[in-house]
Design an enzyme around this catalytic site. Structure first.
Site, mmCIF file in Angstrom:
data_model
loop_
_atom_site.group_PDB
_atom_site.id
_atom_site.type_symbol
_atom_site.label_atom_id
_atom_site.label_comp_id
_atom_site.label_asym_id
_atom_site.label_seq_id
_atom_site.Cartn_x
_atom_site.Cartn_y
_atom_site.Cartn_z
ATOM 1 N N SER A 165 -29.630 9.435 19.454
ATOM 2 C CA SER A 165 -29.952 8.701 20.678
ATOM 3 C C SER A 165 -30.811 9.531 21.608
ATOM 4 O O SER A 165 -30.563 10.732 21.797
ATOM 5 C CB SER A 165 -28.667 8.293 21.404
ATOM 6 O OG SER A 165 -27.866 7.480 20.574
ATOM 7 N N GLU A 181 -30.965 6.401 12.182
ATOM 8 C CA GLU A 181 -31.679 6.953 11.028
ATOM 9 C C GLU A 181 -32.389 8.254 11.378
ATOM 10 O O GLU A 181 -33.187 8.323 12.324
ATOM 11 C CB GLU A 181 -32.699 5.944 10.493
ATOM 12 C CG GLU A 181 -33.414 6.442 9.239
ATOM 13 C CD GLU A 181 -34.275 5.386 8.576
ATOM 14 O OE1 GLU A 181 -34.820 5.667 7.494
ATOM 15 O OE2 GLU A 181 -34.404 4.274 9.128
ATOM 16 N N LYS A 197 -31.844 2.694 3.812
ATOM 17 C CA LYS A 197 -32.271 1.457 3.174
ATOM 18 C C LYS A 197 -31.089 0.821 2.477
ATOM 19 O O LYS A 197 -30.449 1.437 1.627
ATOM 20 C CB LYS A 197 -33.389 1.725 2.161
ATOM 21 C CG LYS A 197 -34.782 1.661 2.763
ATOM 22 C CD LYS A 197 -35.080 0.286 3.298
ATOM 23 C CE LYS A 197 -36.220 0.312 4.288
ATOM 24 N NZ LYS A 197 -36.201 -0.860 5.150
#
Length: 578
Positions: A165, A181, A197
């Site tokens: 973040s 990610e 993914k």
């Protein structure tokens, strides 16, 4: 004390138990900006040099900066800087974070379903023609925005915890990234990328949740999607890696996020001596997980299908520490605020096996973090207080504790009990409805309201349409966000409540309690998998054996021998149909 201009909360990417990187930074002493493609390399070179001189550099690189690293990568023209970094001497030791009211943000619906289906068909045509293997297709979302961007960032962090973040106030633009990610973590000698993914919605029950996770891990389409991107990133990393050092130590790892399961894999390498930050971006940017494969062809199709620039979304947001250690996320789950407008994007990787209905559902799941953060809510329990005695208090507190864990809300059972006992002590006689509220701050509030007896039988009506939010987390957990229930509130004052059903025609619950139906000589209530609140009264009667779980369809209702409204506040109420 100052307000921070930047906040970083990055977990340790190496799974080594190392402490996360959490810091606040004040107004930058210097700002590095690239407005044109040819300026991007110089900005990254300056970031690299200044970090090695002991500075903290926090910023972002827009998706549309891609041609700075490879002229073959096609993108839209974008407004705003292609790269922006604030340079800081040291983090703030003391600061205040905006504690004002959270903005209420109403996001638009995004791309129309007909356009989505048309673009899916075009991607499948390109894959069938051998032009590419996968495309990460996205669409923009927009919202009117008023209030504090920093307060909204905090709401997003609660909605999407355990993320990489970052909040960056870049003057005319604020970047609010809660991406789960990892793009790359590079300490100068070793680099790790963790592409994400493969997605599945969280289940309505622990059993459903576990089944969804297993299905995600074992579905050939999801595994193929993950492997394609892993191979792409292995190839990208090899451009800066020492020979034979590119490894994939972890494949198909599942990460439980609040609204979705995500599949990740680790790709790592030892970098060649003399590698620079610019070299790393040149090798990797944009991350293959948000382009598709092969990257050049996928980005060409992205430009054709998507009507406007992605911006910071699908770029990279991160921090370069003193000494040059760089950590950047892939800027998914990322909101930008400019004045009174907020923007975000939602997307997914499309392979040959992808089906439009499944991808559309995945997009709905992925945007749930926005829905959770955009309208403030509190956790709620409603208890009966009878002559100073709280009914089923332990069951209510157990349920609120589960909701607090799910939403990342601070939880203290003793303080909750103290708030309830204070109310009970001041209402020693009579029947009351007690509301226990738990806001994001973790400070409990309890109130009591006189409760009259309910004449029986109560009158119930059937909803005129399915409840679209039947499987929402705001159905599975009791909160003050009730708009999805309120639209079904009876307009006739003689009708007690409305019986709801889901899109599959399965009965779920009422707007204020659960439903019990007498079918074939036994009382049944819908299972949680149909999409309903796990009511306390329902649980009590299931435990006693008075109720049994069974799917009840709308067409079953005419042959029911009886119907009842059930909750812990009013108990078991015999009912009749309008």
């Amino acid at each position: 004390m100052p307000q921070p201009h930047a906040l970083i909360d990055f977990g340790s990417p190496l799974n080594s138990g190392a402490a996360p990187l959490r810091l606040a930074l004040g107004e930058p002493e210097q700002v590095l900006v690239a407005h044109a493609v040819h300026e991007v390399a110089e900005v990254l070179a300056q970031v690299d040099a200044l970090s090695r001189q002991g500075r903290w550099c926090v910023g972002y690189v827009r998706y549309e900066a891609a041609p700075a690293f490879d002229a073959a990568l096609q993108v839209h023209v974008t407004e705003g800087p292609l790269a922006w970094f604030g340079v800081h001497t040291q983090p703030l030791q003391e600061f205040i974070v905006d504690d004002g009211p959270e903005p209420t943000v109403s996001w638009n619906a995004g791309v129309e379903r007909a356009v989505f289906d048309q673009n899916m068909a075009e991607i499948h045509r390109a894959i069938a023609a051998g032009e590419l293997y996968q495309v990460n297709y996205t669409a923009p979302l927009q919202a009117a925005f008023a209030g504090s961007a920093l307060a909204y960032f905090q709401a997003l962090c609660r909605a999407q915890p355990r993320a990489y973040s970052a909040f960056i106030n870049a003057g005319t633009e604020q970047v609010l990234s809660v991406s789960p990610e990892l793009f790359f973590d590079w300490d100068g000698a070793h680099i790790l990328s963790r592409p994400m993914k493969g997605t599945a919605a969280r289940g309505a029950t622990p059993e459903d949740d576990a089944a969804n996770a297993t299905q995600l891990r074992n579905t050939p389409k999801e595994r193929a999607e993950n492997v394609m991107i892993v191979d792409l990133i292995r190839n990208d990393l090899s451009r800066v890696a020492q020979p034979h050092s590119v490894k994939v130590p972890r494949l198909f790892h599942l990460e439980a996020l609040p609204t979705v399961w995500q599949m990740t894999s680790d790709v790592e390498a030892a970098t060649r001596p003399g590698t620079t930050l610019l070299d790393v971006f040149t090798a990797l940017f944009p991350c293959g997980s948000i382009t598709g494969a092969p990257k050049v062809q996928a980005m060409r199709m992205v430009k054709t299908l998507e009507p406007e620039a992605r911006g910071v979304y699908c770029g990279a947001v991160g921090v370069v520490r003193p000494g040059g250690h760089a950590t950047f996320n892939v800027a998914i789950r990322t909101v930008t605020v400019q004045g009174n407008t907020a923007r975000c994007g939602i997307g997914s990787g499309i392979t040959w096996d992808a089906q439009a209905e499944g991808e559309w559902a995945e997009w709905r799941s992925k945007r749930m973090f926005l829905e959770r953060a955009s309208q403030p809510f509190e956790l709620l329990e409603t208890l009966a207080l009878h002559d100073g005695v709280l009914q089923h208090v332990d069951l209510h507190l157990d349920r609120m504790a589960t909701a607090a864990q799910h939403f990342g809300t601070p939880w203290d059972r003793m303080r909750a009990l103290q708030a309830l006992q204070t109310v009970a002590a001041t209402h020693p006689r009579g029947l009351y409805r007690v509301r226990l509220l738990l806001p994001a701050s973790g400070h409990f509030q309890a109130q009591a309201f006189a409760l009259a007896d309910t004449p029986q039988p109560v009158r119930l009506q059937l909803a005129s349409a399915p409840m679209a939010a039947a499987h929402s987390e705001f159905v599975r957990f009791k909160t003050t966000r009730r708009a999805h229930y309120d639209v079904f509130t009876p307009g006739d004052a003689t009708v007690f409540d409305t019986v709801l059903f889901n899109a599959q025609g399965e009965v779920t619950e009422c707007t204020r309690g659960n439903i019990a139906v007498l079918l074939d000589g036994r009382w049944v209530t819908p299972p949680l998998a149909c999409g309903l609140l796990p009511g306390i009264g329902r649980a009590v009667h299931l435990q006693s054996g008075r109720l049994h779980e069974a799917v009840v369809r709308v067409e079953d209702l005419p042959r029911a021998q009886g119907v009842a409204f059930v909750n812990s506040l009013r108990g078991w109420l015999d009912a009749e149909w309008v």
